[in-house]
Each structure stands twice: as structure tokens, then as C-alpha cells.
Design a protein around this motif. Sequence first.
Motif, PDB file in Angstrom:
ATOM      1  N   ILE A  72     -27.114 -42.067   9.841  1.00  0.00           N
ATOM      2  CA  ILE A  72     -26.450 -42.903  10.843  1.00  0.00           C
ATOM      3  C   ILE A  72     -25.130 -43.379  10.259  1.00  0.00           C
ATOM      4  O   ILE A  72     -25.032 -43.655   9.056  1.00  0.00           O
ATOM      5  N   ASP A  74     -22.487 -46.508  10.610  1.00  0.00           N
ATOM      6  CA  ASP A  74     -22.395 -47.869  11.119  1.00  0.00           C
ATOM      7  C   ASP A  74     -20.928 -48.270  11.169  1.00  0.00           C
ATOM      8  O   ASP A  74     -20.296 -48.474  10.128  1.00  0.00           O
ATOM      9  N   SER A 111     -23.835 -46.203  15.100  1.00  0.00           N
ATOM     10  CA  SER A 111     -24.211 -47.607  15.245  1.00  0.00           C
ATOM     11  C   SER A 111     -22.948 -48.435  15.376  1.00  0.00           C
ATOM     12  O   SER A 111     -21.962 -48.201  14.669  1.00  0.00           O
ATOM     13  N   ASP A 113     -21.511 -52.059  14.719  1.00  0.00           N
ATOM     14  CA  ASP A 113     -21.773 -53.279  13.942  1.00  0.00           C
ATOM     15  C   ASP A 113     -20.934 -54.398  14.554  1.00  0.00           C
ATOM     16  O   ASP A 113     -19.733 -54.495  14.312  1.00  0.00           O
ATOM     17  N   LEU A 130     -26.686 -47.207  18.848  1.00  0.00           N
ATOM     18  CA  LEU A 130     -27.486 -48.265  18.238  1.00  0.00           C
ATOM     19  C   LEU A 130     -26.589 -49.472  18.017  1.00  0.00           C
ATOM     20  O   LEU A 130     -25.401 -49.323  17.726  1.00  0.00           O
ATOM     21  N   ASN A 132     -25.995 -52.869  15.737  1.00  0.00           N
ATOM     22  CA  ASN A 132     -26.321 -53.572  14.499  1.00  0.00           C
ATOM     23  C   ASN A 132     -25.733 -54.978  14.610  1.00  0.00           C
ATOM     24  O   ASN A 132     -24.529 -55.166  14.481  1.00  0.00           O
TER      25      ASN A 132
END
Length: 293
Positions: A72, A74, A111, A113, A130, A132
Motif C-alpha cells: 500500500i 500512504d 491510502s 493520510d 483506504l 488513514n
Amino acid sequence: MNPATDSACFTLDFGFPVPGAAPTNGGWRLSWPTCLAMGIVNVTPDSFSDGGRDGEAALKHAWQLLADGALILDIGGESTRPGASPIDAATELDRVLPVIRGLSGSGAVLSIDTLKPEVADAALVAGAHLVNDVSGLRDPEMRAVCAARGAPAAIMHMRGEPRTMQREIHYDDVVAEVFGFLQAQAALALDAGVPGVLLDPGIGFGKTPAHNLALLRALPELTALGYPVLLGASRKKFLAALSGEPQAAAHTRDAASLAVHLHAARCGAALVRVHDVRSHVLALRVQSALEGA
């Protein structure tokens, strides 16, 4: 309960197709057999080794992390280091959206963030998979965004905010308080319709070195809760004191970071969030082989 681990596999559920994920009755499930690396791609003015000051440098860095074996990526546009000042959503989006769009179709799991629901929402529309959230999904709007978009979330523990989190730190029982918070937030998220969660104890976020050590030693208690665990200690300041090099620059802390992250993997962590992806990928492979995984 969110699917987590068995003896051989970690999983995370999504409400939409994700690179590498398999369809299920209710969505898509990403599975991996052992602890893997989440690569850090920061697009902030103070980033010097994990992305760069602009989108072009961040994209180049991101492609290298993928080549090095990150599961992944981020991507973050707002610094969350101790003492950092907040920025507005427009500035953050100007930084992260070109990188997310540039990686769209790359086959990478992405992801975002961020602390801001509006940034998370725009990033998911642009191609992130995703969220975060270092504030631990405390904001109901963030839970609503993740649920509406079908995106799982990494729930991290942080006391206060980045600007103030290292002031007047106190816990009666840091392990019970942090792990209890994470378990409660996971239940709230799943009840709100978030398809899956990762739990992150927030090493270095509103904790003293002693608190960090206590949480690291207690990681088996966190992984036993039944959710996949994300651990991020990469290049953090407390590692310099542990290694005996308190004046060391951040980029010299990779060996100490690796030691902590291998410990996390042995304790059952699903992912480690790191700067030096290649070294972690190789070391995690060796550890997995030694354990017969």
C-alpha cells in the motif's frame, strides 16, 4: 467483527474493486499472507526523504516504493509531526490529488493520510482506496465518508492534535487506554457501515518514550483483539534514544525502525508503515521464512 487474521492470512474488506482484491458476497477482500509494508509518500514542504516538495517528486518516489515491494502507498499532504501547524483543505488537496490521479491505474492500493473528511472524500473519488486517519475516526463525518464510499479506514490513537500532542502527556494506564480507545472506535466505525478497519496504536503521537515501549511490548494484546494491526515507528525520534544516537538525523534511524517493525511482525501486525520499503520487505521475507510462514 472486522476480518483480521488467522494463522496464515490478513484481510481487509472494501465496498468497491481494489487492485489485488477478490470479490465476495458483499464487496471485495484484499488478502495477504504475512506482515507487509505500507510505503510513506508525503507531499509536504518539509518532506525530504518520503516524497518531496512537489507532486512530480512524490510520484517518482511512489513508483520506487512500488518497485521495492510496498503493498500500500500512504499519501499525505499535511504534516502530522509533533508541533506541526494545520493547513486548509484546499492546500492539502492541491498537494495530494495530482499524486493520487498519477497513480490511478498503476495497480497500487492507495491510502489517503488525512484528518479531514472533505479531503478523504475527494481523494477517494480521485482513486484512493483506504483512509488513514491519525485522529482515530473521532469525527462522525469521517466515518460517514468511509461508509458512503465503501472505504476501510486505519484508526490511529493520538491524544490532542499534532501541534499540541507532546505537551503534558499523562496516562493512568497507557496500554488499557490506547487499546480500549481503538477497540471502541472500531466498533463505532463498523456500526456506521465502514467495511473494514485497521488499528494503529499511534507510536510517537502523544506518548513519551516509556509509553511507546509499553505499547510495543503489549502488541500481542492488540493483535489478539481480532482486527488487523498497522504499526508505524519509522524514523521516529524515540528510536534515536533507544539506539544510543540521540543526535542522529531522521534518515539514520532505519536500522532502529527495522528492529521495531520486525518485533511488530512477530507480534502479529499485518502492516508496517515505513520509509525504507526495500529493506523492510527483504527483512520481513527472511523473518517469514525463518518462521516457516
